[in-house]
Design an enzyme around this catalytic site. Structure first.
Site, PDB file in Angstrom:
ATOM      1  N   PRO A  17       0.854  -1.193   0.000  1.00  0.00           N
ATOM      2  CA  PRO A  17       0.000   0.000   0.000  1.00  0.00           C
ATOM      3  C   PRO A  17       0.884   1.235   0.000  1.00  0.00           C
ATOM      4  O   PRO A  17       1.764   1.380   0.851  1.00  0.00           O
ATOM      5  CB  PRO A  17      -0.794  -0.132   1.302  1.00  0.00           C
ATOM      6  CG  PRO A  17       0.035  -1.021   2.182  1.00  0.00           C
ATOM      7  CD  PRO A  17       0.792  -1.924   1.268  1.00  0.00           C
ATOM      8  N   MET A  18       0.672   2.148  -0.954  1.00  0.00           N
ATOM      9  CA  MET A  18       1.503   3.351  -1.064  1.00  0.00           C
ATOM     10  C   MET A  18       0.624   4.560  -1.306  1.00  0.00           C
ATOM     11  O   MET A  18      -0.130   4.609  -2.283  1.00  0.00           O
ATOM     12  CB  MET A  18       2.529   3.185  -2.198  1.00  0.00           C
ATOM     13  CG  MET A  18       3.590   2.124  -1.905  1.00  0.00           C
ATOM     14  SD  MET A  18       4.735   1.849  -3.283  1.00  0.00           S
ATOM     15  CE  MET A  18       3.725   0.798  -4.347  1.00  0.00           C
ATOM     16  N   GLN A  70      -6.266  -1.389   3.309  1.00  0.00           N
ATOM     17  CA  GLN A  70      -5.494  -1.064   4.507  1.00  0.00           C
ATOM     18  C   GLN A  70      -6.168   0.082   5.240  1.00  0.00           C
ATOM     19  O   GLN A  70      -6.450   1.136   4.659  1.00  0.00           O
ATOM     20  CB  GLN A  70      -4.056  -0.666   4.188  1.00  0.00           C
ATOM     21  CG  GLN A  70      -3.258  -0.457   5.483  1.00  0.00           C
ATOM     22  CD  GLN A  70      -1.820  -0.048   5.265  1.00  0.00           C
ATOM     23  OE1 GLN A  70      -1.547   1.060   4.822  1.00  0.00           O
ATOM     24  NE2 GLN A  70      -0.891  -0.946   5.573  1.00  0.00           N
ATOM     25  N   CYS A 100       3.163   3.172   9.340  1.00  0.00           N
ATOM     26  CA  CYS A 100       3.379   4.462   8.692  1.00  0.00           C
ATOM     27  C   CYS A 100       3.928   5.476   9.699  1.00  0.00           C
ATOM     28  O   CYS A 100       3.355   5.656  10.774  1.00  0.00           O
ATOM     29  CB  CYS A 100       2.080   4.982   8.088  1.00  0.00           C
ATOM     30  SG  CYS A 100       2.281   6.556   7.219  1.00  0.00           S
ATOM     31  N   LYS A 139       0.201  -4.846   9.270  1.00  0.00           N
ATOM     32  CA  LYS A 139       1.479  -4.448   8.684  1.00  0.00           C
ATOM     33  C   LYS A 139       2.191  -3.576   9.706  1.00  0.00           C
ATOM     34  O   LYS A 139       1.654  -2.555  10.134  1.00  0.00           O
ATOM     35  CB  LYS A 139       1.288  -3.692   7.375  1.00  0.00           C
ATOM     36  CG  LYS A 139       2.595  -3.380   6.648  1.00  0.00           C
ATOM     37  CD  LYS A 139       2.316  -2.749   5.283  1.00  0.00           C
ATOM     38  CE  LYS A 139       3.598  -2.593   4.471  1.00  0.00           C
ATOM     39  NZ  LYS A 139       4.532  -1.608   5.038  1.00  0.00           N
ATOM     40  N   HIS A 171       7.726  -4.744   7.939  1.00  0.00           N
ATOM     41  CA  HIS A 171       8.723  -3.876   7.309  1.00  0.00           C
ATOM     42  C   HIS A 171       9.977  -3.969   8.162  1.00  0.00           C
ATOM     43  O   HIS A 171       9.967  -3.588   9.333  1.00  0.00           O
ATOM     44  CB  HIS A 171       8.205  -2.440   7.248  1.00  0.00           C
ATOM     45  CG  HIS A 171       9.100  -1.511   6.483  1.00  0.00           C
ATOM     46  ND1 HIS A 171       8.607  -0.528   5.664  1.00  0.00           N
ATOM     47  CD2 HIS A 171      10.451  -1.406   6.407  1.00  0.00           C
ATOM     48  CE1 HIS A 171       9.610   0.137   5.114  1.00  0.00           C
ATOM     49  NE2 HIS A 171      10.742  -0.381   5.568  1.00  0.00           N
ATOM     50  N   ASN A 211       8.770  -7.063   4.117  1.00  0.00           N
ATOM     51  CA  ASN A 211       8.644  -5.834   3.346  1.00  0.00           C
ATOM     52  C   ASN A 211       9.838  -4.945   3.696  1.00  0.00           C
ATOM     53  O   ASN A 211      10.427  -5.067   4.763  1.00  0.00           O
ATOM     54  CB  ASN A 211       7.319  -5.140   3.699  1.00  0.00           C
ATOM     55  CG  ASN A 211       7.188  -3.755   3.090  1.00  0.00           C
ATOM     56  OD1 ASN A 211       6.933  -2.781   3.802  1.00  0.00           O
ATOM     57  ND2 ASN A 211       7.362  -3.639   1.795  1.00  0.00           N
ATOM     58  N   ARG A 235       8.113   0.348  -3.923  1.00  0.00           N
ATOM     59  CA  ARG A 235       8.449   1.293  -4.989  1.00  0.00           C
ATOM     60  C   ARG A 235       8.952   0.614  -6.259  1.00  0.00           C
ATOM     61  O   ARG A 235       8.686   1.089  -7.371  1.00  0.00           O
ATOM     62  CB  ARG A 235       9.481   2.290  -4.475  1.00  0.00           C
ATOM     63  CG  ARG A 235       8.887   3.340  -3.542  1.00  0.00           C
ATOM     64  CD  ARG A 235       9.958   4.092  -2.781  1.00  0.00           C
ATOM     65  NE  ARG A 235      10.598   3.251  -1.783  1.00  0.00           N
ATOM     66  CZ  ARG A 235      11.718   3.571  -1.141  1.00  0.00           C
ATOM     67  NH1 ARG A 235      12.344   4.693  -1.444  1.00  0.00           N
ATOM     68  NH2 ARG A 235      12.217   2.771  -0.227  1.00  0.00           N
TER      69      ARG A 235
END
Length: 333
Positions: A17-18, A70, A100, A139, A171, A211, A235
């Site tokens: 998710p970005m 998300q 985030c 996440k 992550h 991730n 990315r």
């Protein structure tokens, strides 16, 4: 889109998710390159859905399946209602953002700052699971600020898993909530892939996906071969989507996949036509397609034609044909 095969596990490979990137147009484009890779929405905040009447943010095309939403938030009741709404919309998974690091997320007391309060995360996911008809996942980061990841991550996973979560996307970097920008938080803190692998060995019943800094399909395959349950690419999958997604179905899922970039462009045209017919702008879709020919002859011409022309009033499908012609001409030169 064909129904997902029962023996295919979509989270073996996923696109992260970005924010501002993985919108519905981007996901449709990515789906044309891989039928089975799990796709995620941008983060949608629970307050926006529950109090802000932002249900339109959940709109997606049925062709996007398998697709996960998300959510961001820290209020269990609000997250439960947001999860229920997402399930009503037909999502295949509901994911809670605990990773985030942006200032906006911190001010709302959610995202990576929640790594400091695993009991609250457990309360949130328990409420979400009770309201959801699909799997609830998390996440997260390996830690934040001065936390020692080797001390806090096992306890975080254990606490949240006890509330009913069996799949985590980790992550493999800490998040620094003060002193680093969100962009720096994607690059500066060192990666600790070994710790994520250790968590899989320590919690074999959990599904652990990795991730952070995953740049290629080969790297994803190496993580899977090393015992992790999935790899999430961010990315790299956006900037060079064909290199990641065109071979993914065969390389990761063992089934025939899409092979032609040109075919992807042709298959995008009916979707773009529908978007334009409802008053949409061409740029909203083609901005996600700029990297389709990345690293190949003529890529610069393709990007130039779309970048310069797609924002012009009245721009339509003929611009894609022109971009292909310019790309093919540059390739032949």
């Amino acid at each position: 889109m064909e129904k997902q095969r029962q023996d295919i596990v979509p989270w073996r490979l996923s696109v992260a998710p970005m924010m501002d990137w993985t919108d519905r147009h981007c996901r449709y484009f990515h789906r044309l390159m891989s039928a089975h890779t799990l796709l995620y929405t941008e983060m949608v905040t629970a307050p926006a859905l529950v109090r802000g009447e932002a249900r339109h943010l959940l709109a997606f095309d049925p062709a996007e399946h398998p697709v996960a939403v998300q959510l961001g938030g820290s209020d269990p009741k609000e997250l439960a209602e947001a999860a229920r709404i997402a399930c009503d919309e037909g999502y295949d998974e509901v994911n809670l953002n605990v990773g985030c690091p942006s200032d906006r997320v911190q001010s709302g007391t959610f995202g990576a700052v929640l790594m400091k309060t695993p009991a609250l995360v457990a309360e949130c996911v328990a409420a979400m699971a009770a309201a959801s008809s699909v799997e609830v996942t998390v996440k997260c980061r390996i830690g934040v600020d001065d936390q020692d990841p080797r001390e806090v991550l096992p306890g975080f996973l254990e606490t949240v898993a006890a509330a009913g979560v069996s799949r985590f996307v980790v992550h493999a970097r800490k998040a620094w909530l003060q002193g680093l920008s969100p962009k720096e938080n994607r690059d500066v803190p060192p990666l600790d892939y070994g710790l994520v692998a250790e968590m899989k060995r320590a919690f074999p019943a959990l599904e652990i996906c990795i991730n952070g800094g995953v740049q290629s399909l080969d790297a994803a395959r190496d993580f899977l071969a090393g015992g992790l349950d999935g790899a999430m690419i961010g990315r790299a999958a956006y900037h060079d989507p064909a290199a990641i997604l065109l071979p993914a179905d065969e390389a990761i899922f063992g089934v025939p996949g899409q092979t032609s970039r040109h075919r992807v462009v042709e298959e995008m045209k009916p979707y773009i036509a529908r978007h334009l017919a409802t008053g949409g702008r061409l740029h909203a879709v083609t901005r996600h397609m700029l990297g389709l020919f990345a690293g190949r002859p003529g890529a610069r011409a393709w990007r130039r034609v779309l970048s310069e022309g797609a924002t012009r009033p009245g721009a339509g499908l003929e611009l894609l044909d022109e971009a292909l012609r310019q790309r093919d001409g540059a390739r032949a030169a």
